[in-house]
Structures are given as C-alpha cells and as structure tokens.
Design an enzyme around this catalytic site. Structure first.
Site, PDB file in Angstrom:
ATOM      1  N   TYR A   1       0.512  -8.961  -2.395  1.00  0.00           N
ATOM      2  CA  TYR A   1       0.925  -7.414  -2.087  1.00  0.00           C
ATOM      3  C   TYR A   1       2.329  -7.713  -2.115  1.00  0.00           C
ATOM      4  O   TYR A   1       2.876  -6.567  -2.486  1.00  0.00           O
ATOM      5  CB  TYR A   1       0.468  -7.405  -0.545  1.00  0.00           C
TER       6      TYR A   1
ATOM      7  N   ASN B   1       0.938  -1.193  -0.095  1.00  0.00           N
ATOM      8  CA  ASN B   1       0.043   0.062   0.175  1.00  0.00           C
ATOM      9  C   ASN B   1       0.901   1.247   0.132  1.00  0.00           C
ATOM     10  O   ASN B   1       0.588   2.078  -0.784  1.00  0.00           O
ATOM     11  CB  ASN B   1      -0.931   0.077   1.236  1.00  0.00           C
TER      12      ASN B   1
ATOM     13  N   HIS C   1      -1.439  -6.934   5.945  1.00  0.00           N
ATOM     14  CA  HIS C   1      -2.763  -7.170   6.801  1.00  0.00           C
ATOM     15  C   HIS C   1      -2.515  -8.041   8.374  1.00  0.00           C
ATOM     16  O   HIS C   1      -3.417  -8.562   8.666  1.00  0.00           O
ATOM     17  CB  HIS C   1      -3.988  -7.809   6.235  1.00  0.00           C
TER      18      HIS C   1
END
Length: 767
Positions: free
Chosen positions: A271, A211, A262
């Site tokens: 990811y 992210n 996460h």
C-alpha cells in the site's frame, strides 16, 4: 457510431463550444476560459506521457512490442455476443462478486495503452478507437453505472479499481473519443468515487494512505477529463493532507519511517508503494498548473525514511509487503520497480539535496540488478528516465545503502551492510502478525513471528517462486510448534498479547532487536533476540516453553536454492552453505539439515477473485537448518550466528569471535571488542570482561567504547517503564552529548523512556 475525433478536431470542437458560450462575454473572461481549457489539456497530456511515453524511440522497441502484444491479445479475444453479458468469454459479468467487471476495465486500459503508445501498430488507429467506444458503452450498460448495486462484492473495485482503470483508459483514448460518451462513462464516479476522503460503501470510514491517494488520482483525472476545477482542487488538497506524519495509532506514515495500513499492519512495500506512485504522478501531472500541489518537501523526506531502507538493488523487501507476498503477479521486483519509477518521477522537481543523493542511489540499483532489470517491467516513460540516468557520465553508480534502522512503530528492524542485508519481522499487541484478506496469504501464519529475511548477491531468492514452494511451517528465524494449521481466515487479526517487540540502533552501525513470542493457538512462549553486528547476526533464544504435546523447532535457515543443491560443508559446531552464508552454533546445539525438492502452486496460497494464482505446479530446491527443542520443552534455548557471505574458513573460525554473555529469561547479551549489547527483559545484571552491566527495568541497549568516549543507545520496546537506570562496565565522568531525558548520576546513567513509544535515547559519555 460516432466517428472517433482526432486530437485537433477535439480541440477545435471544444474551442467552438467555448466560443459560442462566451460570444458576448468580455475579452478577459474569454481569455481566462481558454487558459483554463489549456491547463486541463496540458495536465491530462502530462498524465498520458507518464503512462505511454512522450515519443517513440527505437531503443524502447522491445517494451513497445510488449505493450502492443498485450493490447492485441485483448483486442483479439474481445467479442460482442448478443445475449451474453460479457466482452470476453472468460469474464462473464452477471455476478459482480467475481470481480470480472474490474478485470474487464483493466483490459480496456491495456487496449488503450496500446492505442496511445507511439511505435505500436495500434497507435492512433481509428478502428481500434471505435471498438473501444463500443466496449466502454457495453461496460457502462452491463457492468458499471450509477444505479447498480454492489451485491456484496469488494468495495475496492467500485471505488478505486474501476475508477482508476476507467479514467486512465479515457485519458489514453481521449483524442479518439466522442465527448458525449465520455461524460456518460464517467457519470458513475459521481456515486462511487466523488471524494478522495470518503468511503461510499462504508459510511463513516475516512480514507487513509494508499486508498486516499488512489481515489485522489481518479477524482483528479475525472476533473481534468470533464474540465471540473473543483474536483482537481479536491484531489490536490487530499494529497497534501497525506504528506503529514502521524503519531498513531492507525494508518499513515510515522516519524520513524514506519507505514501502517489497515490499522495494524506494516505495508510500506505494498500500500505504501501504491501511495508513493499515486502521489508522485499527481505532483508531476499538476505541476505548473492552477492546481499545483505545493509544500511537497515532506514527500522527499518520506522516501528517504520509509522506502530507501527497504530497497535492496531495486527489490522491495518482503517483510513490508504484507499479504501481497502471495500474489503471483506482484513480487518484490514489481514493488521495487514501482518505487524506482516514483523516485524518477519525483526527481524532475526534487530539491538539489535529494536529487544529488537519489541519482547515484537509483543508478546503483539499476546497474547491479541484472537478474530482474527495471527496464523489463517499467512503463515507457520510466524507461526513458532510467536510460537517461544510466547514460549520464556525470552520475556515478552509488553503493548500497548501509545502516541499521529500527521502525519501532511497525515492529520491523533492518540491518544493512555493503554486501548483504538482514530484516526482522515482529508483532505485538500493536502490530498484527499476518493479514489474510480476499483469500490472499492463506499460509502466512508465521511471517510476523520473528521471521528473518537475508538479502545477498542472489537477487532471485525471494522472487523465484519462493512463497508457493517454501515450507510455511519452517520460515527462517521463527520458533514454532509442529502442529498442522488451517488456512488463515479473511480479516482475522492476531495481535499477540504482549507489548514486547522492537529494538535499538547505535550510530547506524549496530543494532539489537527483541520480541516476546506468544504463539497463536499454542502454549508456546519464548524470548527471542538478535544482535546485529558488522559481519554477523547473533540470534539468541531463551525460555522456550510449551505444553501441548508437540515438538518445538527453531528454524535457523530455509534457503531457496532454485534448481539444485549447492555445496554444504559441515564442521564441529558450524556449517556453510555455498553462495549464501556460514552458520556457527554458539551453545552446543545440534542441528538437523533437510535438503529437499518442494512443489507448490500459487493458487494454494492465493485464491483471490482478482489476484488468485495459477494452478501450475512449480518446484524449487531448499536447504533447511533446524534446531529441535523436543516435545514440550521447558526453558530451552538456542544461540547461533548467521555469517552472510562468509567463506568456509571464516565460518569454521568464528566461534569465540563474539562472546555470549547471557542467554536467560532475564537478560540476553553479547560482547565483541569494545561493544556490549543487551536485552533486559526485566531488572538484571550481566558480567562483562570489564565489570557488570546492569539495568533496573526492561530495555534494549548498545554501548561502545572508543578511547575515552562511550556511545550509548537505549530503548524500551515493552513501552512499560518510566525510567531505566543503567550501570555501565566503564566509569563515566560526564555527559558530552545526549538526548532529552538522559541524565548522569554518581554511579549510573538514568534514561527517561516514558512516552518514547519504543524509540531510542542516545548519549555520548566521557569515560
């Protein structure tokens, strides 16, 4: 409508404005401003070359045609209809919760890619640029501007998805865009993606991993497009911070190669790949610029530790792709190819010690995998690099990676031999069993409950519509009860209430993995162990107990055999599946073999707003091998060997090749020649041919005698012991080499495991 600008006129316009602003400025300041403008443009053009390729080459005609076809499809369906808030009839923009605004910007990126790619019929077409300008104006007005409310829609679309697609689109179309419109379209990013490290929609959340890397890309590109050096520096600093490893708990890369996102889920292949792709491109884009990302040696080490062990001939192993395994458009070869692309990008600046290893490695992957070739999915820039590598006679095609890798910080173990690989996905109070989010991975109940992943010469097994068609109640390696289950709920975490999961490796050749199974929503308990040898995997289960009135099964195999059933040969205590493996039953178990055609739909397992699979039924053939422990078993057990690539004769002759020394709730152990491997669930002893092997605490261990030397590896996957005292079957006279915390006493070896976080302690002993 403002007529699109050519690149030359855009640069001249910029120069003119700069000249007016600095008319009275000193010559040194004028020179510096011109240099800054050139630096912004050079970095942006490097980014465009990574997306669209630098030049047209007839060798890439097929890929160019694919890019053109996709762009034409977007253009053909685009319609400006008065009174209807959408650009495409199938993507109404009235409700942001549908994600259609995110899809719309992705389509704009596809159109822009066709316009910017040399060799397409759309390349540089001013009419296409005019249409794109109108469309981006429309989307700003109706879908994505700084005063809108998310209305409960996915934060990711607002802060990463659209910013990435929008900045890519603007960079690709840059030479054909009026710059006053450009500033307007990018204005929402000041609200939704101002800083790579902050989450606007959830104050207090600090961005990590993929992210943060994705946001850094958007922030850097906005800085380059608007000539804002502060934004580019902010993105550069955020990426540099990402390269540091963590001790956890939580997100990030760990020193053993684990990658968590996460908080509790292994995500190297999803990811993690997104992170690597973003970081590699940012490094390339900002190279030789005032904002160059320095001290990047860590990223090369991360590739070696975290990614290479999970890539099998260009395929990324599904055991680290999390919920993405159920996304129809993102299969193992997509994740693998993105890894290859990132490595090819990094090779441009890689230190020699990495480049000399990676080039043969990548060439081997590309050469062997003709079933799902990299060139079919890679961007043009990646194809150019791959083509150059494949045609370079000085670079040999390297062999497959071999070795045994224990990722203690994410409960994963990978065992790789020259012709096959075997991975084990476990879970514990530290690592979640399966993630379901955004209506993805609806039936992934058992993917972290000891599921095993066998990779062989069949490179299409895992990506040929396996996940919508395999029986989700019978995943290979798992021990399960037979109840029906509801779909996994969004965000529901299951952390099994046991610390026991992990393993140990010896010399990168042998391994042991073990987990205590505490089934979710069931009374089922079991102790499961795997012994990873040079030609086999020995699977032992003990203490299998349940009291819910249901039957319990252990799934030896569940193989996707595509469009037919290959030959299956059975003998006394063994069976052989042609083209896959042999299976030897080591404890007198009876097995049930099921051969069936199974039909499913991707929509059944992924109904996400922007990822949901289609409703078209697909059918595949499966051979399933099951050990039935009966209803409400009490301390049942199993023992079998998986023999990847073995012949019928080798399978028939295997029993007796490896001795099962113990298979109980106290200790599970095997021996072969001069190798002894054991899981001690609690203090215990096991008899070997040369004497007892004992441990006074929980541990996994491997010991191998070679002449007068004994190589020893010990770990405590339970993370509960302070020290483990081990007595080997061989007398030990001295310690030749050893890790910190390993000591020899008169009769034993003492291994300090406190604080090791499940990682191995090793020693070389003199016997």
């Amino acid at each position: 409508m403002t007529h699109p600008l050519s690149r030359r006129s855009a640069l001249l316009g910029t120069a003119a404005v700069t000249g007016l602003a600095l008319w009275d400025a000193p010559a040194e300041a004028v020179s510096r401003a011109a240099a800054d403008t050139a630096a912004f443009d050079a970095a942006r053009e490097r980014w465009v070359s990574l997306l669209a390729g630098a030049s047209y080459d007839a060798a890439y005609l097929e890929k160019t045609q694919a890019v053109e076809g996709s762009a034409n499809a977007v253009l053909r369906k685009l319609a400006f209809a008065p009174g209807r808030p959408s650009l495409w009839p199938d993507l109404p923009l009235d409700d942001p919760r549908t994600g259609n605004f995110n899809r719309s910007y992705n389509r704009m990126r596809t159109l822009a890619l066709g316009w910017a790619t040399p060799g397409t019929a759309l390349h540089g077409d001013p009419r296409v640029a005019e249409t794109a300008v109108r469309a981006l104006d429309f989307l700003y007005e109706h879908a994505y501007h700084e005063k809108l409310d998310r209305r409960g829609s996915n934060w990711y679309w607002w802060e990463i998805g659209v910013p990435r697609a929008l900045t890519d689109t603007c960079a690709l179309l840059y030479d054909g865009l009026p710059k006053d419109h450009l500033a307007r379209w990018l204005r929402p990013l000041r609200r939704w993606c101002p800083d790579p490290e902050r989450r606007i929609s959830h104050p207090g959340v600090v961005e990590t991993g993929a992210n943060r890397a994705g946001k850094a890309m958007a922030v850097a590109m906005r800085g380059l497009l608007t000539h804002d050096a502060r934004l580019v520096r902010r993105a550069s600093r955020a990426v540099a911070d990402l390269l540091r490893t963590t001790r956890g708990p939580g997100d990030g890369f760990y020193r053993d190669g684990s990658f968590i996102q996460h908080d509790v889920y292994p995500y190297t292949g999803s990811y993690g790949v997104d992170y690597l792709e973003s970081v590699a491109k940012l490094i390339a884009m900002l190279a030789a610029s005032p904002w160059e990302i320095r001290d990047i040696d860590d990223v090369y080490a991360i590739v070696d530790r975290s990614f290479v062990p999970f890539v099998f001939d260009g395929l990324m192993m599904d055991c680290v792709r999390g919920r993405q395994i159920t996304v129809q458009g993102h299969r193992d070869h997509h994740s693998g190819h993105k890894t290859v692309e990132a490595m090819l990008t990094l090779l441009d600046a890689a230190p020699r010690r990495y480049a000399e290893r990676w080039r043969p490695l990548i060439k081997g992957w590309l050469t062997r995998n003709q079933a799902v070739p990299y060139q079919a999915y890679a961007p043009l820039a990646g194809i150019a690099k791959a083509k150059a590598l494949l045609e370079d006679p000085s670079v040999p095609a390297g062999p497959r990676t071999t070795g045994t890798y224990v990722f203690a910080d994410m409960d994963r173990v990978v065992h790789r031999r020259p012709t096959w690989a075997f991975a084990i996905a476990m879970s514990s109070e530290r690592i979640g069993a399966a993630e379901a989010m955004n209506l993805e991975n609806l039936r992934g109940w058992y993917t972290g409950d000891g599921m095993t992943y066998l990779y062989s010469e069949d490179l299409t097994h895992w990506n040929d519509d396996l996940w919508p068609t395999i029986d989700p109640y019978r995943l290979p390696g798992t021990t399960v009860d037979t109840r029906r289950r509801a779909d996994l709920r969004h965000g529901k975490r299951r952390l099994p209430p046991t610390p026991w999961a992990g393993g140990v490796a010896l010399d990168g050749e042998y391994g042991v993995a073990a987990m205590k199974l505490v089934a979710g929503g069931s009374s089922l308990r079991a102790k499961k162990a795997w012994f990873l040898l040079d030609d086999a995997v020995i699977a032992l289960g003990a203490g299998i107990t349940a009291s819910d009135g249901r039957r319990v099964e252990t799934v030896v195999e569940n193989r996707n055999t595509h469009d037919g059933h290959p030959p299956l040969t059975r003998g006394d205590g063994w069976l052989h599946l042609s083209g896959v493996a042999g299976y030897a039953l080591l404890d007198g178990e009876g097995v049930k073999v099921i051969r069936e055609r199974r039909t499913g739909r991707w929509h059944d397992i992924d109904q996400g707003a922007t990822t949901g699979g289609d409703r078209t039924p697909v059918t595949r053939h499966y051979t399933t091998v099951v050990i039935d422990h009966g209803r409400d078993p009490r301390k049942a057990r199993y023992a079998y060997a998986v023999l990847p690539g073995a012949s019928v004769a080798q399978t028939a002759a295997y029993r007796g090749r490896t001795a099962v020394l113990a298979n109980s709730g106290t200790v599970q152990a095997v021996s072969r020649d001069d190798l002894v491997a054991a899981v001690f669930w609690r203090p215990g002893s096991v008899e070997t041919a040369l004497g007892p092997l004992t441990a006074d605490g929980p541990c996994t261990l491997l010991a191998r005698r070679d002449g007068r030397r004994v190589r020893l590896a010990v770990a405590d996957p339970s993370r509960t012991a302070r020290e483990v005292r081990i007595t080997l079957p061989w007398p030990v006279t001295s310690l030749e080499r050893h890790d910190r915390g390993v000591r020899r006493t008169r009769k034993a070896i003492e291994v300090e495991v406190a604080g090791s976080r499940g990682h191995a302690r090793t020693a070389v002993l003199r016997a």
